[in-house]
Every structure is written in structure tokens, then in C-alpha cells.
Design a protein around this motif. Structure first.
Motif, short mmCIF file in Angstrom:
data_model
loop_
_atom_site.label_atom_id
_atom_site.label_comp_id
_atom_site.label_asym_id
_atom_site.label_seq_id
_atom_site.Cartn_x
_atom_site.Cartn_y
_atom_site.Cartn_z
N VAL A 24 -6.87 63.72 20.48
CA VAL A 24 -8.07 63.46 19.68
C VAL A 24 -9.13 62.89 20.61
O VAL A 24 -8.81 62.36 21.68
CB VAL A 24 -7.79 62.47 18.52
CG1 VAL A 24 -6.76 63.04 17.56
CG2 VAL A 24 -7.33 61.12 19.05
N PRO A 25 -10.40 62.97 20.24
CA PRO A 25 -11.46 62.47 21.12
C PRO A 25 -11.41 60.96 21.31
O PRO A 25 -10.92 60.21 20.46
CB PRO A 25 -12.74 62.88 20.38
CG PRO A 25 -12.33 63.98 19.45
CD PRO A 25 -10.93 63.64 19.04
N ASP A 26 -11.94 60.51 22.43
CA ASP A 26 -12.08 59.08 22.66
C ASP A 26 -12.94 58.46 21.57
O ASP A 26 -13.89 59.08 21.07
CB ASP A 26 -12.74 58.82 24.02
CG ASP A 26 -11.82 59.14 25.19
OD1 ASP A 26 -10.63 59.44 24.93
OD2 ASP A 26 -12.29 59.11 26.34
N GLY A 27 -12.60 57.24 21.20
CA GLY A 27 -13.34 56.54 20.16
C GLY A 27 -12.73 56.68 18.79
O GLY A 27 -13.10 55.95 17.87
N TYR A 28 -11.79 57.62 18.64
CA TYR A 28 -11.07 57.74 17.37
C TYR A 28 -10.04 56.62 17.25
O TYR A 28 -9.59 56.05 18.26
CB TYR A 28 -10.34 59.09 17.29
CG TYR A 28 -11.16 60.20 16.68
CD1 TYR A 28 -10.71 60.89 15.56
CD2 TYR A 28 -12.39 60.57 17.22
CE1 TYR A 28 -11.46 61.92 15.00
CE2 TYR A 28 -13.14 61.59 16.67
CZ TYR A 28 -12.67 62.27 15.56
OH TYR A 28 -13.41 63.28 15.00
N VAL A 29 -9.65 56.33 16.03
CA VAL A 29 -8.61 55.34 15.76
C VAL A 29 -7.40 56.05 15.17
O VAL A 29 -7.54 56.87 14.25
CB VAL A 29 -9.12 54.25 14.79
CG1 VAL A 29 -7.96 53.39 14.28
CG2 VAL A 29 -10.15 53.36 15.49
N LEU A 30 -6.23 55.76 15.72
CA LEU A 30 -4.97 56.28 15.20
C LEU A 30 -4.41 55.26 14.21
O LEU A 30 -4.27 54.08 14.55
CB LEU A 30 -3.97 56.52 16.33
CG LEU A 30 -4.45 57.39 17.50
CD1 LEU A 30 -3.37 57.49 18.57
CD2 LEU A 30 -4.87 58.77 17.02
N LEU A 31 -4.11 55.70 13.01
CA LEU A 31 -3.60 54.82 11.96
C LEU A 31 -2.15 55.16 11.67
O LEU A 31 -1.83 56.30 11.32
CB LEU A 31 -4.44 54.97 10.69
CG LEU A 31 -3.91 54.28 9.43
CD1 LEU A 31 -3.89 52.77 9.61
CD2 LEU A 31 -4.76 54.67 8.22
#
Length: 256
Positions: free
Chosen positions: A32-39
């Protein structure tokens, strides 16, 4: 907060990544792109993605990333992603000014605005959470041996276990990589790094079979010592590099 479909993000990121980097380059990086958050769907833990790596977001800092796009995944899937960003990644702890660049799987401080001008090259500086992010680098670095050279300088160093050892002859240079293999790091980034490795490192000089454990004789001792050990070496170092450390006949320690 927008929760995106992992499959849709993965497809777009995979096509872009394969076209630019090749399939092997994406191994273990979050797709996923940088800056995304994995939940995490298992325990609601959150991780920021920077340089393809995951950085744990402590609960008290979740609000700082409330505007980020979120991808929900199992904890096992999140754990499979590396904690070491790709080389060239720029980052700093959120609400701080010190910027680091990743080179050779290690982070290096960029000590000045002038030096940052060279390294940023219009790249985004990732603002990572204030957590124990250094731990992952330390765990890797005990066996991560790098031949490094500060930008615009000619002196090469072997960097291992948090220490720098100057390469003073062509034989050592060839042995530890040579042939222009030194990784270029920011000018001034070695200034605060000494020739004393992290406590607990097992090192041997390259022409010797003796492995030494580096540590201290007591919690009040300030002198690092070496003791012969049967444990395998984390790395070899230039001949003579371990001479400054006094020999200890017991077992040096790091934690009491």
C-alpha cells in the motif's frame, strides 16, 4: 477516515511496483502507499506505512493519523510486513525536526538543511509515530555489515553493531566489499558514532578465528571489555579493531 479495499489498493500498487522495481523488490513490503494506516481486524492495532515498512502507532497517537486512508488486515498479515523501510526513504518522528534517510537497511541522521537539500530530491518526508522504531534496526544491525562512506569524502568505514571502524588499507577494503561498493551516506552522519559497538555484539577480527563477546563487568562499569566466546560472530571487523578493548576472563554482560 476512509477504509479502502485491500484488493483494490494491492492491484494498483502491484502494477506500479512491478513496472518500476521488479517482483523481488516488493518482497516483505506492505503493498500500500506510504502514509496509509494498517488496521488490525484482530485487536484494532494501527500501523503507519512508510517506505513500505510498518510502524506501530501507540494508542495515544492514533488521533495524529486520523486523516489517513486505512486498510483493514489480519494481524498475521500485518506482522509479515517488514519494519525496515526501503533504501532512500526519508522519515522523522512526528512533531520533531531530525530527518533520517535509510541506506543499507540502517537509518542515518541528516545533520543539516544543506545536506537535506541533497537527499530529499522532492521526496516526501514520512512523519512516523514516536515509538520504539529503532529496535527493529538494532535487531537487524547486529549482523548487518556495511561498508560506508560519507558523501564527498574518501574515507571508508566498516559499520556494524552501531560502531564504525576505519578502513586503512586496500586489503581490508577489498575484503569488506571493495570495488566501489561503499554505500554513500549523509555528510556528517558518522560524527556521533564511535568505534564502540552495541553491548552484546560478538565480533572477531578478520584474520583471527577467536570470537569476542563485548560487554561490561558490572552495572557501574563504563569500560567495555571483550571476552572469548564459543558463540558465533555477528560479524568480522578489520584486524586490530578490537585491540582497544581490555580482555576479561569472565562473561561480560549488558543487563543486570
Amino acid at each position: 477516515m476512509r477504509v479502502d479495499s485491500f484488493l483494490s489498493i494491492f492491484r494498483r500498487w502491484l502494477v506500479l511496483g512491478l513496472s518500476l522495481l521488479g517482483a523481488q523488490a516488493l518482497a516483505n513490503y506492505a503493498p500500500v502507499p506510504d502514509g496509509y494506516v494498517l488496521l488490525s481486524i484482530d485487536n484494532s492495532s494501527r500501523y503507519l506505512v512508510a517506505g513500505g515498512a510498518r510502524f506501530y502507532i501507540p494508542p495515544a497517537q492514533v488521533s495524529l493519523y486520523s486523516g489517513a486512508s486505512t486498510v483493514a488486515l489480519s494481524q498475521a498479515t500485518i506482522n509479515s510486513y517488514t519494519q525496515i523501510p526501503q533504501d532512500g526513504t526519508l522519515f522523522r518522528q512526528i512533531n520533531t525536526s531530525q530527518v533520517y534517510v535509510v541506506v543499507g537497511g540502517m537509518y542515518w541522521a541528516i545533520p543539516s538543511a544543506t545536506e537535506l537539500d541533497y537527499w530529499d530530491d522532492w521526496k516526501v518526508i514520512n512523519n512516523i509515530p514516536n515509538s520504539n522504531w529503532q529496535e527493529a534496526f538494532v535487531n537487524l544491525a547486529f549482523s548487518n555489515k556495511l561498508l560506508v562512506q560519507e558523501r564527498t569524502t574518501s574515507q571508508a568505514y566498516l559499520w556494524v553493531a552501531g560502531a564504525k571502524f576505519p578502513i586503512t588499507n586496500s586489503s581490508d577494503y577489498t575484503y569488506f566489499g571493495g570495488g566501489g561498493s561503499a554505500r554513500i551516506i549523509p555528510l556528517g552522519s558518522l560524527a556521533n558514532i564511535t568505534s564502540q559497538p552495541w553491548c552484546g555484539a560478538n565480533l572477531r577480527e578478520r584474520s583471527s578465528s577467536t570470537v569476542y563477546a563485548l560487554g561490561y563487568i558490572s552495572s557501574s562499569s563504563t569500560t567495555m571489555r571483550k571476552a572469548a566466546t564459543s558463540a558465533p560472530a555477528h560479524s568480522d571487523v578489520p584486524d586490530g579493531a578490537l585491540a582497544p578493548f581490555p580482555v576479561f576472563t569472565g562473561t561480560p554482560a549488558c543487563i543486570w
